[in-house]
Motif scaffolding. Sequence first.
Motif, mmCIF file in Angstrom:
data_model
loop_
_atom_site.group_PDB
_atom_site.id
_atom_site.type_symbol
_atom_site.label_atom_id
_atom_site.label_comp_id
_atom_site.label_asym_id
_atom_site.label_seq_id
_atom_site.Cartn_x
_atom_site.Cartn_y
_atom_site.Cartn_z
ATOM 1 N N LEU A 158 -1.517 3.794 0.566
ATOM 2 C CA LEU A 158 -0.224 3.920 -0.107
ATOM 3 C C LEU A 158 0.918 3.631 0.867
ATOM 4 O O LEU A 158 1.911 2.984 0.510
ATOM 5 N N ARG A 159 0.760 4.128 2.061
ATOM 6 C CA ARG A 159 1.835 3.922 3.035
ATOM 7 C C ARG A 159 2.011 2.433 3.354
ATOM 8 O O ARG A 159 3.128 1.927 3.432
ATOM 9 N N THR B 235 1.107 -0.208 1.533
ATOM 10 C CA THR B 235 1.356 -1.116 0.402
ATOM 11 C C THR B 235 2.623 -0.796 -0.357
ATOM 12 O O THR B 235 3.078 -1.627 -1.152
ATOM 13 N N THR B 236 3.221 0.365 -0.160
ATOM 14 C CA THR B 236 4.423 0.698 -0.925
ATOM 15 C C THR B 236 5.663 0.795 -0.034
ATOM 16 O O THR B 236 6.742 1.105 -0.523
ATOM 17 N N GLY B 237 5.480 0.565 1.212
ATOM 18 C CA GLY B 237 6.627 0.640 2.108
ATOM 19 C C GLY B 237 7.375 -0.685 2.172
ATOM 20 O O GLY B 237 7.047 -1.655 1.478
ATOM 21 N N GLU B 238 8.385 -0.693 3.013
ATOM 22 C CA GLU B 238 9.210 -1.898 3.144
ATOM 23 C C GLU B 238 8.493 -2.977 3.950
ATOM 24 O O GLU B 238 8.499 -4.149 3.605
ATOM 25 N N GLU C 203 5.707 -5.218 5.487
ATOM 26 C CA GLU C 203 4.381 -5.745 5.181
ATOM 27 C C GLU C 203 3.634 -5.988 6.484
ATOM 28 O O GLU C 203 4.252 -6.353 7.493
#
Lengths: 338, 508
Positions: A199-200, A202-205, A207
């Motif tokens: 989650l960290r 793939t959902t953060g700013e 890449e």
Amino acid sequence: MTDSNADAARADAQRFRETYESIRAEVSRRMVGQADVIEGVLTALLAGGHVLLEGVPGLGKTMLVSSLGEALKLSFSRIQFTPDMMPADVRGTSVLVESEGGGHELQFEQGPIVANLVLADEINRATPKTQSALLEAMQERQLTIGRRTIKLEEPFCVMATQNPVEQEGTYPLPEAQLDRFLFKLVVGYPEEGDYREILRRTTGEQEVELSSVSNAETINAMRSTVRQVPVPEHAEDYAIRLVMGTQPGSAYAPELVDRYVSLGSSPRGAQALLLGAKVKALLAGRFAVATEDIAAVARPVLRHRVLLGFEGLSEGVTTDQVVDEVLAKLPVPEEAAG
Amino acid sequence: MSAEQNLTRDLDQIEGRAGTMLQGVESRAAFMAAGFRALPLLAAVPAAFVVAQLMRWAVGGEPALLPLPFVLLLSLLAPGIPAARAAATARARRISRSRALAEADRQLDLADRLVTADEFLRHGARTGFQQAAVEDAARRSEAAAGAALEAPEAAIAGSRRLPAWGALSLLLLALSAWVSTFEPRHVGGGGLTETAAAEAGEPLDEEAAEDAVTAEERAAPAPPEAVPTERRAQDPAEAKRSESGEDVDDSVKESSGRTGAGRSSGALSSSAASESRSAPSTQGQSSKPAERDKKKRESKKKKERKTGEQPTPERRPEDEQSGATAGKGSSKGSNRNPTASEWQSKDQVTEVDDQEVEDDEDTDEDEEEQENRGGVQPSLRDRRPPVSRDLQIGFGNRPNPDANGRGGPSEQKKSRGVASLVLGVPVPDRVKGRPGPGPTKITQERIEPQAEEAGALVASARAARSRPVPALSSVELGPQLRELVRAYFLARRAAAPPAAAPPARKPQ
């Protein structure tokens, strides 16, 4: 035999382990968990085989293959298989183009299969006609279209994915197609501890950008190293008996195989066992194949080469159970020889 | 000494140790496996011993053959012998070098390094990887040569049966001990039944004789000299037996046979009830020809000869004596042939129906004939008309007298029920609705054609071509063929009537 050859072999083996480890670490930067799958994909790639990845959607199968392409700096193409796809969409075809003088001429446009790494996404959604377009490329490493034959550049590896759940509107791969995959890897759900990291990332700013740690030349050298690993007689015997153990009616087949299996592995399964075992031996720091290396790759090599009969399917027997039973009942050659 | 020589020496040493260890394991496993296979012998020995004891006791011997500890020792030795033999065979078998090294590899967690190195050492020319594998094994072989090897546990099937067979063996040993306590049996000429009869026969004979006499006196007046004659005939025989020391059983048997042939069949029988049953036959049956008894006696003798039963010398005179009194007996009412057989005597006292007695004789003759024919034929004694299995009520209006409607030997069926199939689903008598029109209906109507206005297309000039016209594929006709086609179409136009407008469809 001089010691220099042994030193060279040791150096090759050492280089192999280091490169392997660097590739694995780079892919693992993006791919959280799934260590077995990453290891299996890399093993198949270095053994010179193709991989069939099976798993439900959302487990990162496609991401794994694309990450591998990035990490290896190989030409990568992705083919999304659909029911209306034609073989020409995979292999390529001749198209009519206007020539410079105003005339027209046929020009061959190669398909997406001409690449180092080919991701055949949801391969079971295409018709068998289209699936079979991969046969020659996977086995012969070449394409024949009309009178034209194209040699595919090494390393060439097809990594196909399929979804085992949504079977409506799909076409199960024919046996000839399945047999050409060195490994069939089952991608399972990640561990509980991996979810947070997934989650960290793939959902953060930010890449995760992968850097290429290897290239085609290195991969080819590693493949060459794998081929040099010797296989002692007892390991060969073990691989042969293991394959024969999956064939109903053979001397090494346990009762479960005789009862539930309708088709066992072909000799291509024994080849795959030894190739995979060679990679395992190198990774374990050994210079020859041991029986435990063969047993370690038995599941991914044999699970898609064993065809269950009606009784086996109705009893809910899985091919993994069959392979485990063969492994459990098969004596090590030295013990059997007594 | 080079590294390879060191490796070879270490491998030899490991092979020797592992081979010896494996030989011991195999020997133990073979011993246990053969022992478990031979577990039934654990119970077979005491079972055989018990049988021998019983047989010995049956013939009157002492049942205690051997001391019980000795039997127990034999029982334990019986499965031990094949087990020891299997162990010795396994011990003599040589363990292969590769197997011994593989076991060392497995125990020392060397992942086949020793076996592989041993194989590569035999190769003349080695590749780099093979040489590297040999050197890799050489680095570990010294430690392996000094490491201790443990004997692996061998899984042996059949160990779960040990308690069952052991318990059975102990049970049989206990049975053997119990049989050993049996008193030696006093065995004479007769069997167990005769012995029992001898124990209870003497007083019963006297009582029965008295009862029989009174019953005969009540039923039919017998000649007064008959009983004394009988007693006189019997007394010397008893005296003779007592003198010769014969068993009491024989006397009972002989007396029975005599009474069966004599005038009072129940006079000396041991059952008072059978005696009372035999009394009516005395009244009902006046006499039977003596030839018949003689014939029957002869047939009995034949049977005895066939079955290999040699009549004892003591019996033969009694049979003859019985036969001699047969005539007398028949005049008194019993037409039975007196025999010395125990079963015949039983028949004599329990069955009174003279018709059945005749049937018995017939059956004996039939059986003899059947045996002569080589097989037992079905008994046709109870010849009765076959039961009618006709289920029909009758033919037309006439009832079938033989049919009882049951299809078997039973009484006439009381109620015949309904003789036709009754539907379980109520069917209405009248169906509402009307017949359907059918799947298709074709209606032909005559419609006058109507003219329609066709919309004329406005012609327009075509735009100039942007590209050159490509070569069109068309059939090129020769001049003669072209003329022929033109003439054909002109002829058709001339012959055709003036074109009429196409018939228009009537709007539906």
